[in-house]
Write an enzyme that holds these catalytic residues in place. Structure first.
Site, PDB file in Angstrom:
ATOM      1  N   ARG A  74       0.845  -1.196   0.000  1.00  0.00           N
ATOM      2  CA  ARG A  74       0.000   0.000   0.000  1.00  0.00           C
ATOM      3  C   ARG A  74       0.883   1.249   0.000  1.00  0.00           C
ATOM      4  NH1 ARG A  74      -5.555  -0.588   1.119  1.00  0.00           N
ATOM      5  NH2 ARG A  74      -5.729   1.549   1.867  1.00  0.00           N
ATOM      6  N   ASN A 110      -6.895   8.964   6.918  1.00  0.00           N
ATOM      7  CA  ASN A 110      -6.032   8.342   5.914  1.00  0.00           C
ATOM      8  C   ASN A 110      -4.573   8.338   6.356  1.00  0.00           C
ATOM      9  OD1 ASN A 110      -8.392   8.081   4.555  1.00  0.00           O
ATOM     10  ND2 ASN A 110      -8.012   9.799   3.169  1.00  0.00           N
ATOM     11  N   HIS A 127      -5.237   8.250  12.248  1.00  0.00           N
ATOM     12  CA  HIS A 127      -4.878   6.826  12.231  1.00  0.00           C
ATOM     13  C   HIS A 127      -3.411   6.619  11.863  1.00  0.00           C
ATOM     14  CE1 HIS A 127      -9.403   5.792  11.581  1.00  0.00           C
ATOM     15  NE2 HIS A 127      -9.137   6.119  12.805  1.00  0.00           N
ATOM     16  N   CYS A 138       9.431  -2.354  21.628  1.00  0.00           N
ATOM     17  CA  CYS A 138       9.995  -1.247  22.416  1.00  0.00           C
ATOM     18  C   CYS A 138       9.577   0.124  21.871  1.00  0.00           C
ATOM     19  CB  CYS A 138      11.516  -1.366  22.487  1.00  0.00           C
ATOM     20  SG  CYS A 138      12.361  -1.020  20.943  1.00  0.00           S
ATOM     21  N   CYS A 164      14.037  -4.901  14.899  1.00  0.00           N
ATOM     22  CA  CYS A 164      14.444  -3.693  15.638  1.00  0.00           C
ATOM     23  C   CYS A 164      15.919  -3.794  16.000  1.00  0.00           C
ATOM     24  CB  CYS A 164      13.596  -3.564  16.898  1.00  0.00           C
ATOM     25  SG  CYS A 164      14.152  -2.277  18.016  1.00  0.00           S
ATOM     26  N   CYS A 167      15.970  -4.049  20.143  1.00  0.00           N
ATOM     27  CA  CYS A 167      15.510  -5.213  20.924  1.00  0.00           C
ATOM     28  C   CYS A 167      15.276  -6.461  20.077  1.00  0.00           C
ATOM     29  CB  CYS A 167      14.232  -4.842  21.673  1.00  0.00           C
ATOM     30  SG  CYS A 167      12.772  -4.782  20.614  1.00  0.00           S
ATOM     31  N   SER A 206     -17.051   6.299   5.938  1.00  0.00           N
ATOM     32  CA  SER A 206     -18.285   5.525   6.178  1.00  0.00           C
ATOM     33  C   SER A 206     -18.873   5.843   7.552  1.00  0.00           C
ATOM     34  CB  SER A 206     -17.962   4.029   6.090  1.00  0.00           C
ATOM     35  OG  SER A 206     -16.932   3.702   7.019  1.00  0.00           O
ATOM     36  N   GLU A 232     -22.466   7.506  -1.221  1.00  0.00           N
ATOM     37  CA  GLU A 232     -23.393   6.614  -0.513  1.00  0.00           C
ATOM     38  C   GLU A 232     -23.825   7.213   0.826  1.00  0.00           C
ATOM     39  OE1 GLU A 232     -22.755   3.989  -3.554  1.00  0.00           O
ATOM     40  OE2 GLU A 232     -24.217   3.779  -1.911  1.00  0.00           O
ATOM     41  N   SER A 248     -15.936  12.938  -4.101  1.00  0.00           N
ATOM     42  CA  SER A 248     -15.318  14.161  -3.548  1.00  0.00           C
ATOM     43  C   SER A 248     -14.420  14.838  -4.581  1.00  0.00           C
ATOM     44  CB  SER A 248     -14.528  13.814  -2.294  1.00  0.00           C
ATOM     45  OG  SER A 248     -13.667  12.722  -2.519  1.00  0.00           O
TER      46      SER A 248
HETATM   47  N1  APR Z   1     -15.654  10.287  -2.888  1.00  0.00           N
HETATM   48  C1  APR Z   1     -16.194  10.349  -1.640  1.00  0.00           C
HETATM   49  N2  APR Z   1     -16.470   9.248  -0.883  1.00  0.00           N
HETATM   50  C2  APR Z   1     -16.204   8.040  -1.432  1.00  0.00           C
HETATM   51  C3  APR Z   1     -15.657   7.900  -2.728  1.00  0.00           C
HETATM   52  C4  APR Z   1     -15.378   9.097  -3.468  1.00  0.00           C
HETATM   53  N3  APR Z   1     -14.871   9.057  -4.693  1.00  0.00           N
HETATM   54  N4  APR Z   1     -15.515   6.560  -2.991  1.00  0.00           N
HETATM   55  C5  APR Z   1     -15.948   5.900  -1.875  1.00  0.00           C
HETATM   56  N5  APR Z   1     -16.370   6.782  -0.945  1.00  0.00           N
HETATM   57  C6  APR Z   1     -16.921   6.509   0.384  1.00  0.00           C
HETATM   58  C7  APR Z   1     -17.644   5.190   0.547  1.00  0.00           C
HETATM   59  O1  APR Z   1     -19.012   5.299   0.174  1.00  0.00           O
HETATM   60  C8  APR Z   1     -17.479   4.923   2.038  1.00  0.00           C
HETATM   61  O2  APR Z   1     -18.553   5.520   2.764  1.00  0.00           O
HETATM   62  O3  APR Z   1     -15.840   6.444   1.269  1.00  0.00           O
HETATM   63  C9  APR Z   1     -16.174   5.639   2.389  1.00  0.00           C
HETATM   64  C10 APR Z   1     -14.996   4.708   2.692  1.00  0.00           C
HETATM   65  O4  APR Z   1     -15.294   4.017   3.852  1.00  0.00           O
HETATM   66  P1  APR Z   1     -14.164   3.160   4.608  1.00  0.00           P
HETATM   67  O5  APR Z   1     -13.450   2.327   3.642  1.00  0.00           O
HETATM   68  O6  APR Z   1     -14.840   2.553   5.768  1.00  0.00           O
HETATM   69  O7  APR Z   1     -13.112   4.246   5.077  1.00  0.00           O
HETATM   70  P2  APR Z   1     -13.080   5.143   6.406  1.00  0.00           P
HETATM   71  O8  APR Z   1     -14.418   5.638   6.751  1.00  0.00           O
HETATM   72  O9  APR Z   1     -11.968   6.093   6.211  1.00  0.00           O
HETATM   73  O10 APR Z   1     -12.687   4.094   7.571  1.00  0.00           O
HETATM   74  C11 APR Z   1     -11.599   3.395   7.467  1.00  0.00           C
HETATM   75  O11 APR Z   1     -10.756   2.534   9.381  1.00  0.00           O
HETATM   76  O12 APR Z   1      -9.736   0.761   8.703  1.00  0.00           O
HETATM   77  C12 APR Z   1      -9.560   1.867   9.440  1.00  0.00           C
HETATM   78  O13 APR Z   1      -7.678   3.154   9.690  1.00  0.00           O
HETATM   79  C13 APR Z   1      -8.526   2.654   8.760  1.00  0.00           C
HETATM   80  O14 APR Z   1      -8.757   4.943   8.306  1.00  0.00           O
HETATM   81  C14 APR Z   1      -9.293   3.693   8.055  1.00  0.00           C
HETATM   82  C15 APR Z   1     -10.658   3.606   8.594  1.00  0.00           C
END
Ligand code: APR
Length: 262
Positions: A74, A110, A127, A138, A164, A167, A206, A232, A248
């Site tokens: 990633r 993110n 996060h 450690c 590490c 340790c 989400s 959504e 977005s």
């Molecule tokens: N523009 C806007 N929103 C979008 C787009 C887009 N182009 N594409 C997808 N989405 C929306 C989806 O509809 C969903 O509601 O983005 C959201 C992504 O949801 P998740 O994958 O659950 O991401 P997030 O809410 O950031 O939660 C994830 O949890 O896993 C941990 O640390 C990790 O930061 C991460 C967090």
């Protein structure tokens, strides 16, 4: 609550009047750059797992090579993609407001650096960061060379995490895994920004992952206007004044333009 697919007069006026904006972004904000969200199915080495399975301390202790390689892959993917128009619109809007004595703060879930690469200041990485590494035992920070994967191709074999120097335990990515505490300083900074904001925008999340998902509710308590940008409906939609349904990468440039920042 108004559900819209484009900016109407009410929304345009709200953005024009706002002088202190707090923005919360999630994985969906980077989706248009090519960074998979956490709801998408995994591929390659990880196709049998969900992101939630892999992003845990247990998974790292059970299968360190699998989890380590997933984050390094990633990381290399993030290094090979570019910020999208949503990132650049926020950076422009932030600069424009700062030039007029206002403020736009960004708190993101993110672990990528796409906001920064678009020229924005990020107040809080709630996060953590995929570019930081530390010892899983450690906690000593570790400087590592960039992964030499082709980010678009999943690596064929998992590789063991480095050890590490202090340790001898495994090095782990500097991200917050499910069930782990958030960096409190980042969380408090994001909460303070929302408390003093006159407009809050929640984009690409989400609203499932706590405690980050509770931050917008601080605005609700204060009657501060809330805008959601997401194709959504989410767990947070009912708390919103406006739900902008769409990507977005299209809607943030439109919002910034409506505010006069572009
Ligand atoms: N523009 C806007 N929103 C979008 C787009 C887009 N182009 N594409 C997808 N989405 C929306 C989806 O509809 C969903 O509601 O983005 C959201 C992504 O949801 P998740 O994958 O659950 O991401 P997030 O809410 O950031 O939660 C994830 O949890 O896993 C941990 O640390 C990790 O930061 C991460 C967090």
């Amino acid at each position: 609550m108004q559900v819209l697919t484009e900016i109407n007069d009410d929304l345009a006026r709200l953005t024009q009047d706002a002088r202190n904006i707090a923005v919360i972004t999630g994985a969906g904000f980077s989706a248009e750059s090519g960074v998979p969200t956490f709801r998408e199915a995994q591929t390659g080495l990880w196709e049998r797992f969900s992101a939630q399975d892999l992003a845990t301390t247990d998974a790292f202790y059970t299968a360190p090579a699998l989890v380590w390689t997933w984050y390094r892959w990633r990381q290399s993917l993030i290094q090979q993609v570019e910020p999208n128009p949503g990132h650049t619109a926020l950076a422009d809007w932030q600069r424009w407001l700062a030039g007029r004595g206002g403020e736009l703060s960004i708190a993101t879930q993110n672990v990528d650096d796409l906001h920064e690469r678009a020229g924005a200041q990020v107040l809080a990485h709630l996060h953590g960061s995929i570019f930081e590494h530390r010892c899983a035992e450690c906690g000593v920070a570790a400087e590592l060379p960039d992964p030499d994967y082709d980010g678009f191709q999943a690596p064929p074999e998992p590789e063991e995490p480095p050890l590490c120097a202090d340790c001898g335990a495994h090095i782990r990515p500097g991200v917050v895994w499910f069930g782990e505490m958030l960096p409190m300083e980042a969380f408090e900074a994001a909460a303070a920004a929302i408390r003093k904001a006159d407009l809050v925008i929640v984009a690409g999340t989400s609203g499932i992952v706590q405690p980050a998902a509770s931050l917008p509710l601080l605005a609700l308590e204060r009657g501060t206007p809330l805008i959601e940008v997401n194709p959504e409906p989410t767990e947070l939609s009912d708390a919103m004044d406006f739900c902008l349904r769409g990507p977005s990468g299209d809607l943030l440039p439109a919002l910034a333009a409506a505010a006069g920042a572009r």
